[in-house]
Scaffold this motif. Structure first.
Motif, short mmCIF file in Angstrom:
data_model
loop_
_atom_site.label_atom_id
_atom_site.label_comp_id
_atom_site.label_asym_id
_atom_site.label_seq_id
_atom_site.Cartn_x
_atom_site.Cartn_y
_atom_site.Cartn_z
N ILE A 103 8.56 105.60 10.91
CA ILE A 103 7.92 106.45 11.98
C ILE A 103 8.38 107.84 11.70
N MET A 104 9.50 108.06 11.50
CA MET A 104 10.15 109.30 11.66
C MET A 104 9.66 110.01 10.41
N ALA A 105 9.64 109.48 9.19
CA ALA A 105 9.36 109.88 7.96
C ALA A 105 7.93 110.54 8.08
N ASP A 122 4.06 114.75 8.35
CA ASP A 122 3.03 115.50 8.50
C ASP A 122 3.06 116.96 9.11
N ALA A 123 4.60 117.26 9.31
CA ALA A 123 4.78 118.69 9.84
C ALA A 123 4.79 119.43 8.56
N PHE A 124 5.11 118.82 7.29
CA PHE A 124 5.25 119.89 6.12
C PHE A 124 3.88 119.83 5.79
N THR A 125 2.55 118.97 5.99
CA THR A 125 1.44 119.33 5.62
C THR A 125 0.86 120.88 6.22
N LEU A 126 1.62 121.28 7.31
CA LEU A 126 1.19 122.63 7.70
C LEU A 126 1.50 123.81 6.86
N SER A 127 2.47 123.55 5.89
CA SER A 127 2.88 124.53 5.04
C SER A 127 2.22 124.55 3.77
N MET A 128 2.25 125.62 3.15
CA MET A 128 1.24 125.94 1.94
C MET A 128 1.97 125.23 0.61
N MET A 129 1.77 123.87 0.59
CA MET A 129 2.48 123.29 -0.51
C MET A 129 1.10 122.64 -1.35
N ASP A 130 1.36 122.26 -2.73
CA ASP A 130 0.34 121.82 -3.56
C ASP A 130 0.59 120.43 -3.24
N ALA A 131 -0.18 119.61 -3.69
CA ALA A 131 -0.16 118.13 -3.47
C ALA A 131 0.90 117.40 -4.06
N THR A 132 1.37 117.81 -5.21
CA THR A 132 2.39 117.26 -5.96
C THR A 132 3.77 117.40 -5.24
N THR A 133 4.11 118.78 -4.78
CA THR A 133 5.22 119.09 -4.10
C THR A 133 5.22 118.19 -2.79
N ALA A 162 3.86 115.36 -2.00
CA ALA A 162 3.77 114.15 -2.39
C ALA A 162 5.53 113.50 -2.49
N THR A 163 5.96 114.67 -3.34
CA THR A 163 7.56 114.42 -3.63
C THR A 163 8.36 114.48 -2.13
N VAL A 164 7.99 115.39 -1.52
CA VAL A 164 8.78 115.64 -0.13
C VAL A 164 8.45 114.36 0.64
N ARG A 165 7.26 113.86 0.90
CA ARG A 165 7.07 112.73 1.45
C ARG A 165 7.85 111.59 1.09
N THR A 166 7.74 111.20 -0.23
CA THR A 166 8.52 110.26 -0.77
C THR A 166 10.15 110.37 -0.47
N THR A 167 10.58 111.54 -0.50
CA THR A 167 11.91 111.68 -0.33
C THR A 167 12.46 111.58 1.04
N LEU A 168 11.45 111.93 2.13
CA LEU A 168 11.89 111.81 3.47
C LEU A 168 11.60 110.42 3.83
N THR A 169 10.85 109.61 3.40
CA THR A 169 10.63 108.20 3.52
C THR A 169 11.99 107.50 2.99
#
Length: 329
Positions: free
Chosen positions: A71-73, A78-89, A91-98
């Motif tokens: 849940i926390m991840a 979702d907060a990082f989706t507000l930033s200007m990141m490409d899809a690959t980066t 996805a990497t951030v989401r995986t790392t946070l999880t």
């Protein structure tokens, strides 16, 4: 269902699934698939057998921490989706946070698993006007033996919980090389057998074991806190330690002291002097209930029956002591 039967059914099921999911047609491929399925099932059975020390509360706490981490991840991701990141980066951030939050959640939950009273194995569904009292039985009470007579009087009510680590300690005492300890352990096993045969008693065996400590007293206190139960004991040290940690204790020795006959200063009695006292010229005798009677100026009369009068009574944690003096002859 027997655990051995369950393992056998799982092994057979794995072999059947491997046989039916062979990658190529033909009997040889099916046999290879069956062998692979059987090996995988056997590996899982060996892995399960090696996880004997994993408790239900620990597993539940780990699952709770895992869900909390997911849940926390999700929220932080979702907060990082507000930033200007490409899809690959992203996805990497989401995986790392999880991975990070799942690890932290499980680690914190396992570290504080004794505080999770709301986890599924310990939820007790009952009416609000009905309370189920539970009493955790200590090894010393079983060895003492008086618990059988107390149960026969129906003085104690509620569910009697015998932890598995108490049975293990009792078995170790019964197998001791010391003849006195061995006799005490065997007496405890006999008392336990008598308790189990007593009709009308609600006795359950608790499988919970706290692997982070080897002290049986510490495990008893943790289990009592977890189950919101009371401890039945005759151990003075356990009584004090549990009281400090806020656990209610039922001490049979305190009950026995409360039931001893009351004596008052000036009351007369006859006592047999058995041994010398600690102070100068004192002698000591005992009443039928084991109460110590100290007689002043009576060392010369050891072995005799004397008439005494009570001067004072001292109540201690260990019991009651009666101080007396010889009557004028």
């Amino acid at each position: 269902m027997n655990l051995l039967l369950l393992r056998a059914l799982f092994l057979i099921s794995g072999m059947i699934v491997g046989y039916q999911t062979a990658s190529a047609p033909g009997l040889a491929a099916n046999l290879i698939g069956m062998a692979i399925g059987g090996c995988v099932a056997l590996f899982l059975i060996i892995l399960e057998a090696g996880m004997r020390k994993v408790s239900v509360s620990g597993l539940s706490s780990a699952v709770f921490g895992l869900i909390l981490g997911l849940i926390m991840a999700k929220l932080v991701g979702d907060a990082f989706t507000l930033s200007m990141m490409d899809a690959t980066t992203l996805a990497t951030v989401r995986t790392t946070l999880t991975l990070i939050f799942c690890y932290l959640g499980m680690a914190i939950a396992l570290r504080g698993k004794d505080e999770f009273n709301i986890i599924i194995p310990y939820v007790r569904l009952r009416r609000q006007d009905q309370s189920e009292e539970m009493i955790v039985i200590d090894t010393s009470v079983i060895v003492d033996g008086r618990i059988v007579d107390i149960f026969k009087t129906k003085f104690l009510t509620g569910k009697m919980v015998i932890p598995k680590f108490v049975l293990r300690e009792l078995q170790q005492i019964a197998d001791s090389t010391d003849p006195i300890k061995r006799q005490r352990g065997r007496r405890g096993l006999e008392m336990l057998h008598s308790i189990q045969k007593e009709p009308g008693l609600d006795i359950v065996l608790n499988e919970e074991d706290f692997t982070d400590t080897n002290e049986v007293d510490a495990k008893l206190v943790k289990l009592a806190k977890l189950m919101e139960a009371r401890i039945l004991t005759v151990d003075y040290n356990l009584n004090r330690v549990a009281g400090i940690q806020g656990v209610k204790v039922l001490n049979i020795n305190e009950l026995a002291n409360a039931l001893k006959p009351v004596v008052f200063p000036g009351e007369r009695m006859q006592i047999k002097l058995i041994k010398e006292g600690k102070e100068h010229n004192q002698a000591v005798g005992y009443l039928d209930d084991g109460t110590m009677v100290v007689v002043e100026e009576a060392r010369r009369l050891l072995g005799q029956d004397v008439k005494v009068s009570v001067t004072s009574v001292l109540q201690t944690q260990a019991g009651r002591m009666i101080f007396t003096k010889l009557e004028q002859r």
